[in-house]
Design an enzyme around this catalytic site. Structure first.
Site, PDB file in Angstrom:
ATOM      1  N   HIS A   1      -0.197   4.596   7.218  1.00 24.00           N
ATOM      2  CA  HIS A   1       0.340   5.231   6.005  1.00 24.00           C
ATOM      3  C   HIS A   1       0.701   6.683   6.262  1.00 24.00           C
ATOM      4  O   HIS A   1       0.026   7.367   7.030  1.00 24.00           O
ATOM      5  CB  HIS A   1      -0.685   5.154   4.869  1.00 24.00           C
ATOM      6  CG  HIS A   1      -1.123   3.761   4.583  1.00 24.00           C
ATOM      7  ND1 HIS A   1      -2.379   3.294   4.906  1.00 24.00           N
ATOM      8  CD2 HIS A   1      -0.462   2.719   4.048  1.00 24.00           C
ATOM      9  CE1 HIS A   1      -2.472   2.019   4.557  1.00 24.00           C
ATOM     10  NE2 HIS A   1      -1.315   1.634   4.043  1.00 24.00           N
TER      11      HIS A   1
ATOM     12  N   SER B   1       0.802  -1.230   0.000  1.00 24.82           N
ATOM     13  CA  SER B   1       0.000   0.000   0.000  1.00 24.82           C
ATOM     14  C   SER B   1       0.832   1.276   0.000  1.00 24.82           C
ATOM     15  O   SER B   1       0.313   2.336  -0.306  1.00 24.82           O
ATOM     16  CB  SER B   1      -0.938  -0.004   1.209  1.00 24.82           C
ATOM     17  OG  SER B   1      -0.196  -0.143   2.395  1.00 24.82           O
TER      18      SER B   1
ATOM     19  N   ASP C   1      -3.009   8.104   8.097  1.00 24.80           N
ATOM     20  CA  ASP C   1      -3.904   7.223   8.858  1.00 24.80           C
ATOM     21  C   ASP C   1      -3.054   6.434   9.853  1.00 24.80           C
ATOM     22  O   ASP C   1      -1.959   6.870  10.214  1.00 24.80           O
ATOM     23  CB  ASP C   1      -4.739   6.338   7.903  1.00 24.80           C
ATOM     24  CG  ASP C   1      -3.903   5.369   7.082  1.00 24.80           C
ATOM     25  OD1 ASP C   1      -2.714   5.156   7.398  1.00 24.80           O
ATOM     26  OD2 ASP C   1      -4.456   4.794   6.109  1.00 24.80           O
TER      27      ASP C   1
END
Ligand code: NAG
Ligand code: NAG
Ligand code: NAG
Ligand code: NAG
Ligand code: NAG
Length: 367
Positions: free
Chosen positions: A330, A41, A327
């Protein structure tokens, strides 16, 4: 060395340096003509969008500061890959494998998938995921298309693929979405942290060798960051009074040490290729001066109850350049830009090993 030969030596070095400088002024800095990305990600820019998985960033507040809007990137703006593409002077960001329509795939493709790992089962608790092995298989499909566009000329295709930059950014989920989720994955009862680092490095080693066989010669691998310091880990695991979850950082450090020696091994085995490691953990340990007060213990966005992703349409902080994390796991575009900056041009000697990405793309390798 006596004085005379020392002076002679200096003159020779000086002449070589001058001629190298002259050359780069005349021809401009070489850059990679193509850039292929494998990862999770931190690099995903939309490959998970049509998969059945919770690991998606296709909703606000993701992408709120990105010119293209909510972009399926796990950040408020761009991610590391985007900033590196900018530094390489690409005119567009590298398209996701899942949607390359309208793009020239010969300039590169991004295969990264949120929640993906080196191991096949990693991230399955979240839903579907494109593991590193599957990303390599997807790369075969792209190579086949590039070869067709070169009239099936194998040697021309290989010559072309050898000039590209390859980035492999994987491993974090093998910890946070595997080893440290014992209710779903058995790895922590099968392996000690040292054994686990060893099996991951072994598997990554064959993945990197397979990438080499597909023509990759300039390969930047990313180490695993300080996962124990993410807001997610701090909210989920016992910190025992420390600012971070030390046992997680200790475990991932074993992986990073293994990766460093893997890079050494591969560089001595393949003298027509160069592998380098971006030491993400080291980079986040040494903060550059003059950056102001960066908040790095809480996320910028309001996170869901599992402390991982942002709440859809939830609150976000006002100054996204004042936060490291967007978040629970991340980073903000600001954080990713800093990481990309130091991957591209190392700011401290240990940021990259043995060279940074700019040196990697400029390197002249024996063919
Ligand atoms: C990108 O372009 C800028 C200016 O347009 C130039 O200074 C820089 O050297 C280029 N970078 C690469 C990697 O080619
Ligand atoms: C394939 O491409 C190379 C250049 O890389 C060229 O020298 C060679 O003649 C080509 N082969 C064929 C069969 O066209
Ligand atoms: C955001 O925070 C950073 C770091 O503390 C600071 O340098 C910057 O001036 C802030 N920006 C605004 C617009 O307040
Ligand atoms: C990254 O480098 C650019 C210049 O190359 C600079 O403008 C920017 O502030 C840097 N970003 C961070 C977060 O360090
Ligand atoms: C850089 O790495 C070397 C060897 O790996 C180590 O001895 C040194 O302390 C490191 N420097 C920093 C600033 O961490």
């Amino acid at each position: 060395m006596n004085m005379k030969s020392h002076i002679w030596y200096s003159i020779v070095v000086y002449v070589i340096v001058l001629s190298l400088e002259g050359k780069s002024r005349v021809f401009g800095e070489p850059r990679a003509p193509c850039y292929f990305i494998f990862g999770d990600s931190l690099s995903d820019n939309g490959n998970n969008n049509n998969l059945v998985t919770r690991a998606k960033a296709n909703y606000i507040p993701y992408g709120i500061d990105f010119p293209e809007g909510t972009t399926r990137r796990f950040s408020n703006g761009g991610n590391v890959v985007d900033f590196i593409a900018e530094k390489l002077n690409f005119s567009n960001y590298i398209p996701p494998f899942m949607n390359t329509r309208g793009f020239n795939i010969a300039q590169g493709v991004n295969y990264a998938s949120g929640a993906a790992g080196i191991r096949k089962e990693t991230g399955r608790a979240q839903g579907q995921v494109i593991s590193m092995d599957e990303q390599l298989r997807n790369h075969n499909l792209i190579i086949r298309q590039i070869r067709q566009s070169m009239r099936n000329n194998d040697s021309a295709t290989m010559t072309y693929l050898k000039q590209c930059l390859y980035m492999v950014e994987i491993g974090s989920n093998d910890y946070l979405n595997n080893y440290y989720v014992p209710s779903f994955y058995p790895t922590s009862s099968l392996f000690s942290t040292q054994e686990y680092a060893n099996v991951l490095i072994q598997q990554l080693s064959s993945q990197l060798k397979s990438l080499y066989c597909k023509g990759a010669r300039k390969i930047a691998t990313f180490g695993v960051g300080l996962l124990g310091c993410t807001p997610y880990a701090r909210a989920t695991f016992e910190t025992n009074g420390s600012p971070c979850v030390d046992n997680i950082n200790d475990a991932t450090q074993l992986f990073n040490i293994g990766l460093k020696s893997l890079v050494d091994q591969l560089n001595s085995r393949y003298n027509d290729a160069k592998f380098t490691m971006i030491d993400v953990a080291q980079i986040s340990t040494v903060q550059p001066p003059n950056q102001g007060q960066i908040i790095s213990d809480v996320p910028c966005c309001e996170v869901q109850s599992d402390n991982v992703q942002c709440v859809p349409f939830g609150r976000v902080c006002g100054n996204r350049s004042g936060y490291l994390f967007y978040d629970g796991v991340h980073q903000t575009a600001f954080g990713y830009e800093g990481l990309a900056n130091r991957s591209f041009i190392a700011q401290f000697p240990n940021d990259t090993y043995p060279c940074d990405i700019q040196q990697l793309v400029q390197l002249k390798l024996p063919s």
